[in-house]
Structure formats: C-alpha cells, structure tokens
Design a protein around this motif. Structure first.
Motif, short mmCIF file in Angstrom:
data_model
loop_
_atom_site.label_atom_id
_atom_site.label_comp_id
_atom_site.label_asym_id
_atom_site.label_seq_id
_atom_site.Cartn_x
_atom_site.Cartn_y
_atom_site.Cartn_z
N ASP A 229 38.81 77.64 71.26
CA ASP A 229 38.27 78.65 70.34
C ASP A 229 36.95 79.17 70.88
OD1 ASP A 229 40.35 78.47 68.51
OD2 ASP A 229 39.46 76.71 67.54
N SER A 230 36.72 80.47 70.75
CA SER A 230 35.51 81.09 71.32
C SER A 230 34.24 80.38 70.87
CB SER A 230 35.41 82.55 70.92
OG SER A 230 36.56 83.22 71.34
N ASP A 231 34.20 79.99 69.57
CA ASP A 231 32.96 79.40 69.07
C ASP A 231 32.78 77.94 69.47
OD1 ASP A 231 34.89 78.38 67.48
OD2 ASP A 231 34.07 79.07 65.57
N ARG A 232 33.73 77.40 70.24
CA ARG A 232 33.54 76.02 70.72
C ARG A 232 33.33 75.99 72.24
NH1 ARG A 232 36.95 71.38 68.73
NH2 ARG A 232 34.96 70.32 68.96
N LYS A 233 33.24 77.16 72.86
CA LYS A 233 33.08 77.20 74.32
C LYS A 233 31.78 76.52 74.76
CE LYS A 233 35.88 81.14 75.72
NZ LYS A 233 35.89 82.45 76.38
N LEU A 234 30.70 76.83 74.03
CA LEU A 234 29.41 76.24 74.41
C LEU A 234 29.49 74.72 74.36
CD1 LEU A 234 26.34 76.29 74.96
CD2 LEU A 234 26.01 76.53 72.50
N ALA A 235 30.07 74.20 73.26
CA ALA A 235 30.17 72.74 73.12
C ALA A 235 31.02 72.15 74.24
CB ALA A 235 30.78 72.41 71.75
N ALA A 263 22.34 80.02 79.36
CA ALA A 263 21.34 79.18 80.03
C ALA A 263 20.35 78.63 79.00
CB ALA A 263 20.61 79.98 81.11
N GLN A 264 19.95 79.49 78.04
CA GLN A 264 19.03 79.03 77.00
C GLN A 264 19.66 77.96 76.12
OE1 GLN A 264 17.84 82.43 74.74
NE2 GLN A 264 16.50 83.18 76.38
N GLN A 265 20.91 78.22 75.72
CA GLN A 265 21.59 77.26 74.84
C GLN A 265 21.77 75.91 75.53
OE1 GLN A 265 24.94 79.81 74.10
NE2 GLN A 265 24.39 80.11 71.95
N LEU A 266 22.12 75.95 76.82
CA LEU A 266 22.29 74.70 77.55
C LEU A 266 20.95 73.98 77.66
CD1 LEU A 266 24.78 75.78 80.38
CD2 LEU A 266 25.28 74.38 78.38
N GLY A 267 19.89 74.79 77.87
CA GLY A 267 18.54 74.21 77.95
C GLY A 267 18.20 73.45 76.68
N LYS A 268 18.55 74.06 75.54
CA LYS A 268 18.28 73.40 74.24
C LYS A 268 19.05 72.08 74.12
CE LYS A 268 17.02 77.36 71.46
NZ LYS A 268 17.73 78.49 70.88
N ALA A 269 20.19 72.04 74.78
CA ALA A 269 21.02 70.83 74.71
C ALA A 269 20.58 69.81 75.77
CB ALA A 269 22.48 71.19 74.90
N GLY A 270 19.44 70.07 76.41
CA GLY A 270 18.91 69.09 77.36
C GLY A 270 19.52 69.20 78.75
N ILE A 271 20.16 70.33 79.03
CA ILE A 271 20.77 70.51 80.35
C ILE A 271 19.89 71.46 81.16
CG2 ILE A 271 22.75 71.53 81.56
CD1 ILE A 271 24.41 70.58 79.07
N ASN A 272 19.57 71.07 82.38
CA ASN A 272 18.71 71.89 83.21
C ASN A 272 19.52 73.06 83.78
OD1 ASN A 272 16.47 72.71 84.54
ND2 ASN A 272 16.37 70.98 85.97
N ALA A 273 19.39 74.22 83.13
CA ALA A 273 20.22 75.38 83.52
C ALA A 273 19.35 76.63 83.63
CB ALA A 273 21.30 75.61 82.47
N LEU A 274 19.67 77.49 84.57
CA LEU A 274 18.96 78.77 84.71
C LEU A 274 19.97 79.89 84.88
CD1 LEU A 274 15.97 77.93 87.10
CD2 LEU A 274 15.85 78.49 84.66
N ALA A 275 19.55 81.10 84.48
CA ALA A 275 20.41 82.27 84.65
C ALA A 275 20.09 82.92 85.98
CB ALA A 275 20.16 83.25 83.51
N PHE A 276 21.09 83.63 86.52
CA PHE A 276 20.93 84.28 87.83
C PHE A 276 21.64 85.63 87.77
CE2 PHE A 276 22.37 84.90 92.27
CZ PHE A 276 21.14 84.82 92.91
N HIS A 277 20.86 86.71 87.67
CA HIS A 277 21.49 88.03 87.57
C HIS A 277 20.55 89.12 88.03
CE1 HIS A 277 19.04 88.52 84.08
NE2 HIS A 277 19.62 87.51 83.45
N GLY A 278 21.04 90.33 88.01
CA GLY A 278 20.34 91.47 88.59
C GLY A 278 19.05 91.88 87.88
N ASP A 279 18.81 91.36 86.67
CA ASP A 279 17.56 91.72 85.99
C ASP A 279 16.38 90.92 86.53
OD1 ASP A 279 18.71 93.57 84.42
OD2 ASP A 279 18.85 92.33 82.62
N LEU A 280 16.68 89.87 87.30
CA LEU A 280 15.58 89.05 87.83
C LEU A 280 15.01 89.73 89.07
CD1 LEU A 280 17.23 85.50 87.74
CD2 LEU A 280 15.81 86.56 86.01
#
Ligand code: AMP
Length: 416
Positions: A229-235, A263-280
């Motif tokens: 289910d879409s709303d359980r993808k993050l989990a 990346a933010q949501q994973l960070g909140k869950a204690g996972i060291n994650a960063l985003a990587f895209h063209g806005d950077l």
C-alpha cells in the motif's frame, strides 16, 4: 568472441602494467570485443550498459592510439568524449586519469554548473583528451576557448541518455565544428529508433557489438517487485534498511520533492540518508557523493537524471520507491547495482495503480516481473471500495483486481 587475457590485446606495456596494478585479471566481454575493433580504427556502436566495463573498453584503445600518433606542441584536442551529465564527466575523467597514468597524455573535463574560467585555464595548458557535456562544450567553442579542428576520435558515452535529455540540437551544432574524417564510437545502454537515426548520421560502416541482449538488465541483479500500500512504503523502506540491513542503498524517487521528503523522513527514523538531485549545487552534490562513497550514508535518495553516471562499485541494493515513468530508466536504475561482477538486489515497490508502468517495463525487458508480498507489509485487501452492483463494469474490474492480488499470495513464502 572471447579473449582470455589483456596480454592478447595489442596494448602497449605501459597500459598493460597499469591494468596489472589495478588488478584487472581479464577483459570484460565488452572490452574483449571493442578494444580490437577500436584499435583497428573502425567506427563502433556498442550496446553496453554501465557496470560492464565499457569505460575502459573505449579509454584503453583511445590512449593506445594517441600514444602511437605523433605529438604536436601545443597539444591540440585529439579525442573528445561526450557525456550527458557532469557526474558522468567526472567519472569518465577519473577513469582516463587512472588508465592513462604514466603515459604522459593529458585530459580535462568541462561541464556546466561551475565557473567557466577555471576550465578555460585548464584547456589553455593543452589537452589530448577532453571529456565534456554538450552544452558547456558549445559555450567554450563560442568563446573561442578551444578548437576541435584536430580531433581524430569522437566518443558518445550513454548516448541514449543524451538524446533523452534533449541534446540533439547541441550535438548537431557540435558536429559542424568537428572534422568529418574521424573515428566515432557510440556507447548506449538502450536503443530506440531515434538512436538508430543518430547512428546513421554519425557512424561510417560501424562494427556492432551487443554485450547483453538489447535492453536487458545485468544478470547479476536479482529483481523483486513488492506489492505494498502506498502509505506503507516509507515503513517498508525503513524496515529494509534497518531490519533487513539492505544498506547502503540507492533509492530512486520520481521527483526532487519526493527525494527530499523521503530523505527527511528516513532521517527522522534514525537512518543516515541524503537526497541527491538537480536542485543541489555542484559542490553540494559532490559532498553528498563523497559521503555515500565513503560508506557513511545508509541511503542516497536520488532522481533519475541526477543518478545517471554514478559509479559506486560496492552498491548491492537499489530500491525503487515506484516504477519510473520512462521504462528505460528502470534499466538504468537497476544497472547501478551488480557492477563489476558484484551481486545486486533491485527492489521495486509497487502499488496496483502503477500497473501500466509495470507493463511498460516488462515490455522493455521482454520478461515478466512477478509481484510478491513482503511478510508483515501485505496490501490491505479490505480497503477496496464497497461492493458495486453485481456484474457492473466496476464490479468486474474490482473482481479482477482482487483476483490479481490474491493470485500473488503464492509468492508470499519467499524468505529473505
Ligand atoms: P563501467 O562499466 O565502465 O562503469 O565499469 C564498471 C566498473 O568495473 C568500474 O569500477 C571499473 O573500475 C571496473 N572494471 C572495468 N574493467 C574491469 C576489468 N577488466 N576487471 C575488473 N574490473 C573492471
């Protein structure tokens, strides 16, 4: 054709020594096929995706040919490698420096998003090999910072992506400034009618090499599609990273906003994650990549364009948050893992509304991607809308959906 060792290829002792130092025991299939053809001076069209060793397949014979040609001072650019993105430019330039060590040949790279002045300075020192993205190269040509009049070898790396990114006009403009009498080599992971049309214009009597059958994925990559289910993808992603230990992982999101959010949501869950895209900014991207390469990140959440050209050899896990809109991108995404003979696991999270995208990917791969359930994250079948009138179109549709989902129960037993 199979070549058991590099010694059988007509490469000079200096290059052979470098290969020994790098620990390359034998040429990969694309290297075994391409190197003799390129050394013979022929044009080439090679279907080879990233991770097959394609960079060395063109860099080694280029270096060899340049070594054999008389050197002029100041050095004119004799070989040009065109790439779609700055990340790939950096990566190819690193490979040229690595394979060319001790040869005395020089190279530099030009790409957008950074100051042009430092690039002009590097060019003025005179370079044998230039690695460039099309747009920035045109800027340099317009400014008169470089000339391609002495060019002997032209390489298109990841040509399919160059066309996807709309570089056709730039390519046409560049070709006007490049001598017609040259060797042209074209590498591409996928092939469509547009690419064939480009090849017809560019290549003269080319040798054709297909390393893996057209549009297939690297065999070392295991592909799994989980219905969730879409709303359980993050989990589920959290569970994969934390509990299953499927990290470091490269996670693909269709949008920049989606990448930031995850990346933010994973960070909140204690996972060291960063985003990587063209806005950077370029420097921010380089910093993120350095961290990922150093192994300090558990997850890099990237968009398709930004991830193009990433060479991270030890990457075992790719997670697609959803199927990409462009089916060919799926091939590129999962080609990020299973590189240089490593095993890879490519996971796609699938919700039933993405069924048309799954079908497109299956058509490109020419294979079925059976869906399975992830234990503990099975889709909630009770969420379907209330029973519509018997035998109405909606009822038939709903029954078909339920049956499709129920049919996957058999795949549940898979252990990880
Ligand atoms: P590429 O497909 O060019 O991106 O190369 C993928 C990876 O394979 C790179 O990290 C190369 O350093 C590595 N590689 C290339 N050729 C060989 C070889 N003959 N033996 C072992 N590793 C290789």
């Amino acid at each position: 054709m199979s070549t058991a060792s590099f010694a059988e290829l007509a490469l000079s002792p200096r290059l052979q020594q470098t290969l020994t130092e790098l620990g390359y025991a034998a040429p990969t299939p694309v290297q075994a096929s391409a190197i003799p053809v390129i050394l013979a001076g022929r044009d080439l069209m090679a279907g080879a995706q990233t991770g097959t060793g394609k960079t060395a397949a063109f860099v080694l014979p280029l270096l060899e040919q340049l070594l054999q040609q008389p050197q002029a001072e100041p050095r004119p650019i004799r070989a040009l490698v065109l790439v779609p993105t700055r990340e790939l430019a950096v990566q190819v330039a690193e490979s040229v420096a690595r394979y060319g060590q001790g040869t005395g040949l020089t190279s530099t790279q030009v790409y957008g998003g950074v100051s042009i002045a430092a690039q002009v300075e590097a060019l003025q020192a005179g370079v044998d090999i230039l690695i460039a993205t099309p747009g920035r190269l045109l800027d340099h040509l317009r400014q008169g910072a470089l000339s391609l009049a002495a060019l002997r070898h032209l390489v298109f790396d990841e040509a399919d992506r160059m066309l996807d990114m709309g570089f056709m006009d730039e390519i046409k403009a560049l070709l006007k400034q490049i001598p017609a009498d040259r060797q042209t080599l074209l590498f591409s992971a996928t092939c469509d009618d547009n690419l064939f049309a480009l090849c017809k214009v560019l290549l003269r009597d080319p040798a054709l090499i297909e390393v893996a059958p057209r549009n297939t994925t690297a065999a070392e990559v295991e592909q799994r599609v989980y219905t969730v289910d879409s709303d359980r993808k993050l989990a589920l992603v959290e569970h994969m990273l934390k509990v299953k230990g499927w990290a470091p992982a490269l996670i693909f999101s269709r949008t920049r906003q989606g990448a930031d959010k995850l990346a933010q949501q994973l960070g909140k869950a204690g996972i060291n994650a960063l985003a990587f895209h063209g806005d950077l900014s370029q420097s921010a991207r380089e910093k993120v990549l350095l961290e990922f390469r150093a192994g300090t990140l558990q997850a890099l959440v990237a968009t398709d364009v930004a991830a193009r050209g990433l060479d991270i050899t030890d990457l075992n896990y790719v997670i697609n948050l959803e199927f990409p809109f462009v089916a060919e991108d799926y091939v590129h995404r999962i080609g990020r893992t299973g590189r240089a003979g490593n095993k890879g696991l490519a996971i796609t999270l699938f919700s039933p509304e993405d069924a048309p995208l799954l079908e497109k990917v299956e058509a490109v791969l020419d294979t079925r991607l059976p869906q399975q359930w992830f234990p503990g994250f099975e889709p909630d079948l009770t969420r379907f809308e209330p029973e519509p009138r018997r035998n109405s179109k909606a009822a038939q549709k709903q029954r078909a959906r339920k049956q499709a989902l129920a049919g996957n129960k058999g795949g549940k037993g898979r252990k990880h």
